[in-house]
Write an enzyme that holds these catalytic residues in place. Sequence first.
Site, PDB file in Angstrom:
ATOM      1  N   GLU A 107      -0.889   8.463  -5.281  1.00 11.23           N
ATOM      2  CA  GLU A 107      -1.426   7.851  -6.500  1.00 11.23           C
ATOM      3  C   GLU A 107      -2.690   8.602  -6.913  1.00 11.23           C
ATOM      4  OE1 GLU A 107      -1.863   3.614  -6.607  1.00 11.23           O
ATOM      5  OE2 GLU A 107      -0.112   3.295  -5.339  1.00 11.23           O
ATOM      6  N   ARG A 142       0.834  -1.193   0.000  1.00  8.04           N
ATOM      7  CA  ARG A 142       0.000   0.000   0.000  1.00  8.04           C
ATOM      8  C   ARG A 142       0.873   1.247   0.000  1.00  8.04           C
ATOM      9  NH1 ARG A 142      -3.350  -2.294  -1.888  1.00  8.04           N
ATOM     10  NH2 ARG A 142      -5.455  -2.800  -1.221  1.00  8.04           N
ATOM     11  N   HIS A 163       1.272   0.053  -9.721  1.00  3.99           N
ATOM     12  CA  HIS A 163       0.249  -0.628  -8.905  1.00  3.99           C
ATOM     13  C   HIS A 163      -0.375  -1.798  -9.676  1.00  3.99           C
ATOM     14  CE1 HIS A 163      -2.732   0.096  -5.361  1.00  3.99           C
ATOM     15  NE2 HIS A 163      -2.553  -1.189  -5.583  1.00  3.99           N
TER      16      HIS A 163
END
Length: 321
Positions: free
Chosen positions: A273, A244, A291
Amino acid sequence: MKILANDGISTSGILLLEESGFEVITTKIAQEQVANFINDNQVSVLLVRSATKVHKDVIDRCPGLKIIGRGGVGMDNIDVEYAISKGIQVINTPASSAESVAELVFAHLFSGVRFLQDSNRNMPLEGDLNFEGLKKSYAGGIELRGKTLGIIGFGRIGKAVARMALGLGMRVIASDKHVGNAEIKVDFYNGQFINVDIVTEPVEDILKHADFITLHVPAQENYMIGEAEIDAMKDGVGIINCARGGLINEVALINALEGGKVAFAGLDVFEEEPTPAVQVLMHPQISLSPHIGASTVEAQDRIGKELAEQIISILKPEIAG
């Protein structure tokens, strides 16, 4: 009964659902229009990955929702407890993407120890004119075999990483507040296997003894790896985060890379992000991916099937009735 798979779902998942009488909608709806679309089309199930956010405002506006499903592990884009309090079932697929994420961890590890993230940038620019110079620059790689991998977070993904590391001949140490010890089964292609017992240790020991550290924990309120934690690590450590964004203080990481404390980093997730910091994106010692930990054909197929099976199990009686 209608299902909106707003961030997509595998063909195999769609077929399972349609065979059971569900209508699956895969049209991508903008975040601000999700609630309206659900209500206008009488959608009963909302499936998302990481892009669509299902927070309190969406939940309040969609009283007809019966299930919210997350294709993957992390649930931080869903207000889970609030949804449950409103009588909505929340499901996810914690096991389906473990192997894919673990393989990406090693893609970043192999890149870092052999400078591939930098050589892949410079070979197209200088490979024809400065081949010998680049060869010299990237000649100091190291092997993973025999090195110590520290795994922080020893759930399904952490254990999948451990299996791969053991198969490579690495020593594995791990830390997890909820796991005391685990037996890791390392399977080989011919049906043979070995079992390795791993007893978890305090995070402080992982930081002190690991040659490489990889993170596999949920989103946290504060940084898990900041300046103090980096200072406690071995000189020349490699750090991987495919879990994360926000687990690592990126400013502290850049400083440690510049100062030589950290040899390289591999990042699949970022603090900001979808607009990661330019200093991170441009750094020659950071291996980067956008990601994509669970974004393999195999993982998405497993995720689609697992979501479909859970939905059918929960709602098929209503359709049959």
